[in-house]
Design a protein around this motif. Structure first.
Motif, PDB file in Angstrom:
ATOM      1  N   ASN A   1       2.404   1.684  -3.359  1.00  0.00           N
ATOM      2  CA  ASN A   1       1.407   2.149  -4.327  1.00  0.00           C
ATOM      3  C   ASN A   1       1.167   3.648  -4.218  1.00  0.00           C
ATOM      4  OD1 ASN A   1       1.004  -0.380  -5.443  1.00  0.00           O
ATOM      5  ND2 ASN A   1      -0.716  -0.890  -4.099  1.00  0.00           N
ATOM      6  N   GLU A   2       1.293   4.186  -3.000  1.00  0.00           N
ATOM      7  CA  GLU A   2       1.161   5.632  -2.832  1.00  0.00           C
ATOM      8  C   GLU A   2       2.264   6.364  -3.594  1.00  0.00           C
ATOM      9  OE1 GLU A   2       1.233   6.226   1.360  1.00  0.00           O
ATOM     10  OE2 GLU A   2      -0.826   5.508   1.673  1.00  0.00           O
ATOM     11  N   TRP A   3       3.507   5.845  -3.473  1.00  0.00           N
ATOM     12  CA  TRP A   3       4.608   6.442  -4.232  1.00  0.00           C
ATOM     13  C   TRP A   3       4.358   6.318  -5.730  1.00  0.00           C
ATOM     14  CZ3 TRP A   3       8.330   9.513  -2.483  1.00  0.00           C
ATOM     15  CH2 TRP A   3       8.667   9.454  -1.131  1.00  0.00           C
TER      16      TRP A   3
ATOM     17  N   SER B   1       1.520   6.208  -7.268  1.00  0.00           N
ATOM     18  CA  SER B   1       0.480   7.158  -7.662  1.00  0.00           C
ATOM     19  C   SER B   1       1.042   8.569  -7.791  1.00  0.00           C
ATOM     20  CB  SER B   1      -0.641   7.122  -6.616  1.00  0.00           C
ATOM     21  OG  SER B   1      -1.626   8.085  -6.908  1.00  0.00           O
TER      22      SER B   1
ATOM     23  N   ASP C   1       6.673   8.820   4.062  1.00  0.00           N
ATOM     24  CA  ASP C   1       6.051   8.178   2.900  1.00  0.00           C
ATOM     25  C   ASP C   1       5.846   9.208   1.795  1.00  0.00           C
ATOM     26  OD1 ASP C   1       3.788   9.650   3.575  1.00  0.00           O
ATOM     27  OD2 ASP C   1       2.759   7.947   4.513  1.00  0.00           O
TER      28      ASP C   1
ATOM     29  N   GLN D   1       0.820  -1.202   0.000  1.00  0.00           N
ATOM     30  CA  GLN D   1       0.000   0.000   0.000  1.00  0.00           C
ATOM     31  C   GLN D   1       0.861   1.260   0.000  1.00  0.00           C
ATOM     32  OE1 GLN D   1      -2.809   0.237   3.229  1.00  0.00           O
ATOM     33  NE2 GLN D   1      -3.402   2.333   2.752  1.00  0.00           N
ATOM     34  N   VAL D   2       1.905   1.266   0.829  1.00  0.00           N
ATOM     35  CA  VAL D   2       2.801   2.431   0.881  1.00  0.00           C
ATOM     36  C   VAL D   2       3.517   2.606  -0.458  1.00  0.00           C
ATOM     37  CG1 VAL D   2       4.815   3.433   2.016  1.00  0.00           C
ATOM     38  CG2 VAL D   2       3.099   2.229   3.380  1.00  0.00           C
TER      39      VAL D   2
ATOM     40  N   TYR E   1       3.450  11.020   0.952  1.00  0.00           N
ATOM     41  CA  TYR E   1       2.682  12.216   1.284  1.00  0.00           C
ATOM     42  C   TYR E   1       3.346  13.070   2.362  1.00  0.00           C
ATOM     43  CZ  TYR E   1      -0.898   9.724  -1.334  1.00  0.00           C
ATOM     44  OH  TYR E   1      -1.585   9.052  -2.317  1.00  0.00           O
TER      45      TYR E   1
ATOM     46  N   TRP F   1      -9.070  14.374   0.867  1.00  0.00           N
ATOM     47  CA  TRP F   1      -9.556  13.136   0.256  1.00  0.00           C
ATOM     48  C   TRP F   1     -11.091  13.085   0.292  1.00  0.00           C
ATOM     49  CZ3 TRP F   1      -7.373   9.382  -2.569  1.00  0.00           C
ATOM     50  CH2 TRP F   1      -8.105   8.198  -2.761  1.00  0.00           C
TER      51      TRP F   1
END
Length: 251
Positions: A48-50, A52, A109, A45-46, A111, A250
């Protein structure tokens, strides 16, 4: 400042301030605040944030598997009191820029949320020595972080090597590649640019931290344990504020 305005003595304010720091630090454990990934799904998940963020910046995830951007932070303090030195000298707390400080190792991370933060090294400690004493480094060394994931760091961490600590090519390495061919130079230069576009996130996280908490705008003036506690609690606050901001935009 409000308490002083209403006539509360400075020594009393300091006692209340210190007690409140202790309560916040006790109430908010590192695991609760920083939420470091523990399972394969959480690491994914972390990452995938990068991915994105990179797709929005570059149109594609050019460095798949990134989970953290990291760097060292020097927080300026006043001269360390003799009672806090232990086996060290004041020289150990003076950094290369000439002021007293303590060193933190921070990792965020995509964000800008701090996912790992550790602070207690004297200001003269270099980043690689500090980092190798962290629990995060031990996680990488013992295989607790899957091999397909990595961090992006600056040149100071270059001696670690391996595929999980990505650092930019140095100027001398760039010159060597340029001597080989224009294509080889272009490849390493592109790698540096992509890595820099991710690594800058930790610098932005530091900026948000210092900008939000005015107590960090000048040298911390308390004893060493209180200075370290102030830094820890400020980072916890910054982590929570960034999280709330992301939730706000969000939803």
């Amino acid at each position: 400042l409000d308490m002083i305005w209403y006539g509360v003595g400075l020594s009393t304010v300091n006692k209340i301030f210190n007690a409140m720091l202790q309560l916040i630090n006790y109430a908010l454990s590192n695991d609760d605040v920083f939420n470091f990934p523990k399972t394969e799904a959480e690491f994914g998940q972390v990452a995938n944030e990068w991915a994105s963020v990179m797709k929005s910046k570059k149109g594609s995830d050019l460095m798949p598997g990134t989970i953290l951007a990291g760097d060292g932070l020097v927080v300026e303090i006043t001269e360390v009191k003799e009672k806090d030195l232990g086996d060290l000298s004041k020289f150990h707390f003076r950094n290369r820029k000439g002021f007293y400080g303590v060193i933190a190792q921070a990792f965020c991370d995509a964000y800008g949320k701090f996912r790992y933060f550790d602070v207690f090294w004297p200001g003269g400690t270099n980043d690689i020595i500090a980092y190798k004493q962290t629990e995060l480094y031990r996680k990488f060394c013992t295989g607790k972080i899957p091999s397909q994931y990595h961090m992006v760091l600056d040149e100071a961490y270059g001696s670690i090597g391996g595929d999980q600590h990505l650092c930019p090519f140095s100027k001398s390495q760039l010159r060597k590649q340029a001597a080989i061919s224009e294509t080889a130079y272009g490849i390493v230069k592109t790698f540096n640019n992509v890595l820099s576009s991710e690594r800058i996130t930790i610098e932005r996280a530091f900026g948000m931290l210092v900008r939000k908490f005015g107590i960090l705008w000048k040298a911390l003036e308390y004893d060493l344990p209180t200075n370290i506690l102030i830094i820890q609690v400020d980072v916890m606050g910054c982590r929570i504020l960034v999280l709330y901001y992301i939730m706000y935009i969000w939803y």
